[in-house]
Design a protein around this motif. Structure first.
Motif, PDB file in Angstrom:
ATOM      1  N   ALA A   1      46.340 -30.888  35.545  1.00  0.00           N
ATOM      2  CA  ALA A   1      47.685 -30.520  35.101  1.00  0.00           C
ATOM      3  C   ALA A   1      47.702 -30.147  33.625  1.00  0.00           C
ATOM      4  O   ALA A   1      48.506 -29.314  33.202  1.00  0.00           O
ATOM      5  CB  ALA A   1      48.659 -31.666  35.365  1.00  0.00           C
ATOM      6  N   ALA A   2      46.819 -30.752  32.854  1.00  0.00           N
ATOM      7  CA  ALA A   2      46.786 -30.502  31.411  1.00  0.00           C
ATOM      8  C   ALA A   2      46.048 -29.222  31.048  1.00  0.00           C
ATOM      9  O   ALA A   2      46.164 -28.743  29.923  1.00  0.00           O
ATOM     10  CB  ALA A   2      46.134 -31.689  30.701  1.00  0.00           C
TER      11      ALA A   2
ATOM     12  N   SER B   1      40.042 -40.435  27.378  1.00  0.00           N
ATOM     13  CA  SER B   1      38.810 -40.589  26.584  1.00  0.00           C
ATOM     14  C   SER B   1      38.225 -39.266  26.108  1.00  0.00           C
ATOM     15  O   SER B   1      37.906 -39.111  24.929  1.00  0.00           O
ATOM     16  CB  SER B   1      37.755 -41.363  27.376  1.00  0.00           C
ATOM     17  OG  SER B   1      38.160 -42.692  27.532  1.00  0.00           O
ATOM     18  N   LYS B   2      38.072 -38.313  27.008  1.00  0.00           N
ATOM     19  CA  LYS B   2      37.443 -37.046  26.617  1.00  0.00           C
ATOM     20  C   LYS B   2      38.269 -36.269  25.596  1.00  0.00           C
ATOM     21  O   LYS B   2      37.731 -35.860  24.560  1.00  0.00           O
ATOM     22  CB  LYS B   2      37.153 -36.190  27.848  1.00  0.00           C
ATOM     23  CG  LYS B   2      36.439 -34.904  27.497  1.00  0.00           C
ATOM     24  CD  LYS B   2      36.126 -34.078  28.720  1.00  0.00           C
ATOM     25  CE  LYS B   2      35.424 -32.796  28.299  1.00  0.00           C
ATOM     26  NZ  LYS B   2      35.458 -31.789  29.338  1.00  0.00           N
ATOM     27  N   PRO B   3      39.571 -36.050  25.833  1.00  0.00           N
ATOM     28  CA  PRO B   3      40.309 -35.295  24.815  1.00  0.00           C
ATOM     29  C   PRO B   3      40.418 -36.036  23.479  1.00  0.00           C
ATOM     30  O   PRO B   3      40.438 -35.399  22.421  1.00  0.00           O
ATOM     31  CB  PRO B   3      41.679 -35.045  25.445  1.00  0.00           C
ATOM     32  CG  PRO B   3      41.781 -35.961  26.603  1.00  0.00           C
ATOM     33  CD  PRO B   3      40.391 -36.301  27.026  1.00  0.00           C
ATOM     34  N   VAL B   4      40.462 -37.359  23.496  1.00  0.00           N
ATOM     35  CA  VAL B   4      40.468 -38.121  22.239  1.00  0.00           C
ATOM     36  C   VAL B   4      39.138 -37.907  21.520  1.00  0.00           C
ATOM     37  O   VAL B   4      39.102 -37.624  20.318  1.00  0.00           O
ATOM     38  CB  VAL B   4      40.749 -39.615  22.486  1.00  0.00           C
ATOM     39  CG1 VAL B   4      40.444 -40.444  21.248  1.00  0.00           C
ATOM     40  CG2 VAL B   4      42.190 -39.820  22.924  1.00  0.00           C
TER      41      VAL B   4
ATOM     42  N   GLY C   1      48.398 -35.353  23.780  1.00  0.00           N
ATOM     43  CA  GLY C   1      49.854 -35.468  23.820  1.00  0.00           C
ATOM     44  C   GLY C   1      50.424 -35.119  25.180  1.00  0.00           C
ATOM     45  O   GLY C   1      51.317 -35.807  25.691  1.00  0.00           O
ATOM     46  N   PHE C   2      49.912 -34.053  25.783  1.00  0.00           N
ATOM     47  CA  PHE C   2      50.393 -33.645  27.097  1.00  0.00           C
ATOM     48  C   PHE C   2      50.098 -34.731  28.133  1.00  0.00           C
ATOM     49  O   PHE C   2      50.965 -35.115  28.919  1.00  0.00           O
ATOM     50  CB  PHE C   2      49.754 -32.317  27.517  1.00  0.00           C
ATOM     51  CG  PHE C   2      50.287 -31.802  28.817  1.00  0.00           C
ATOM     52  CD1 PHE C   2      51.464 -31.071  28.856  1.00  0.00           C
ATOM     53  CD2 PHE C   2      49.621 -32.059  30.004  1.00  0.00           C
ATOM     54  CE1 PHE C   2      51.975 -30.608  30.059  1.00  0.00           C
ATOM     55  CE2 PHE C   2      50.129 -31.609  31.219  1.00  0.00           C
ATOM     56  CZ  PHE C   2      51.302 -30.879  31.249  1.00  0.00           C
TER      57      PHE C   2
ATOM     58  N   ARG D   1      53.243 -41.467  30.674  1.00  0.00           N
ATOM     59  CA  ARG D   1      54.496 -42.207  30.433  1.00  0.00           C
ATOM     60  C   ARG D   1      55.466 -42.095  31.605  1.00  0.00           C
ATOM     61  O   ARG D   1      56.341 -42.931  31.777  1.00  0.00           O
ATOM     62  CB  ARG D   1      55.179 -41.713  29.152  1.00  0.00           C
ATOM     63  CG  ARG D   1      54.606 -42.311  27.894  1.00  0.00           C
ATOM     64  CD  ARG D   1      55.496 -42.039  26.684  1.00  0.00           C
ATOM     65  NE  ARG D   1      55.512 -40.647  26.282  1.00  0.00           N
ATOM     66  CZ  ARG D   1      54.622 -40.100  25.452  1.00  0.00           C
ATOM     67  NH1 ARG D   1      53.655 -40.830  24.948  1.00  0.00           N
ATOM     68  NH2 ARG D   1      54.705 -38.831  25.132  1.00  0.00           N
ATOM     69  N   ARG D   2      55.294 -41.068  32.402  1.00  0.00           N
ATOM     70  CA  ARG D   2      56.180 -40.856  33.558  1.00  0.00           C
ATOM     71  C   ARG D   2      55.677 -41.545  34.817  1.00  0.00           C
ATOM     72  O   ARG D   2      56.280 -41.435  35.882  1.00  0.00           O
ATOM     73  CB  ARG D   2      56.334 -39.364  33.831  1.00  0.00           C
ATOM     74  CG  ARG D   2      56.854 -38.549  32.682  1.00  0.00           C
ATOM     75  CD  ARG D   2      58.345 -38.405  32.590  1.00  0.00           C
ATOM     76  NE  ARG D   2      59.073 -38.232  33.820  1.00  0.00           N
ATOM     77  CZ  ARG D   2      59.262 -37.087  34.470  1.00  0.00           C
ATOM     78  NH1 ARG D   2      58.730 -35.966  34.020  1.00  0.00           N
ATOM     79  NH2 ARG D   2      59.987 -37.046  35.578  1.00  0.00           N
TER      80      ARG D   2
END
Length: 137
Positions: free
Chosen positions: A12-13, A49-52, A61-62, A68-69
């Motif tokens: 989705a990201a 982990s990977k995007p961080v 952020g995405f 959060r949902r």
């Protein structure tokens, strides 16, 4: 209620992966609902982990917005015991078994994944739904 596997959220990201629109559409269609679905708290390290590590703040952020949902459930003893049974029955690795056990224990109607090798349709405890099973919206 839907339960989510990590790969679905990662897709989705990705703006370069058009089928990810189907997952984004699920979240958009339920914009007025506080929770879109459920997942294991293990989604946090698996998805972030990977995007961080790569310093990809847009993707972090995405993904945080999607997470959060979701109602993220802890891995309690009952879920871990169910995961052990599911892992033995279906040959799943621990994290995959926990995601599946969380979905089943939470009473989800379907488990959204694109991991066909680990989550075949022959799983009988819940409806396993792949990305291409979702209608284009």
């Amino acid at each position: 209620m839907d339960a989510f596997d990590a790969d679905i959220l990662i897709y989705a990201a990705r703006s370069d992966f058009p089928p990810g629109r189907r997952i984004r559409a699920l979240f958009a269609a339920r914009a007025d609902e506080p929770a879109v679905g459920v997942g294991s708290v293990l989604l946090l390290p698996e998805v972030l982990s990977k995007p961080v590590r790569e310093g990809n703040s847009r993707e972090v952020g995405f993904l945080q917005g999607l997470l959060r949902r979701l109602e993220l459930r802890p891995v309690d003893a009952a879920t871990a015991e169910l995961a052990a049974i599911l892992g033995a029955t279906y040959g799943l690795r621990a994290a995959d078994a926990i995601h599946l056990a969380t979905a089943i224990a939470s009473g989800a109607d379907r488990f959204l994944t694109n991991n066909r090798s680990d989550f075949p349709k022959s799983i009988t405890e819940i409806d396993v739904t792949y990305l291409d099973d979702l209608a284009e919206q």
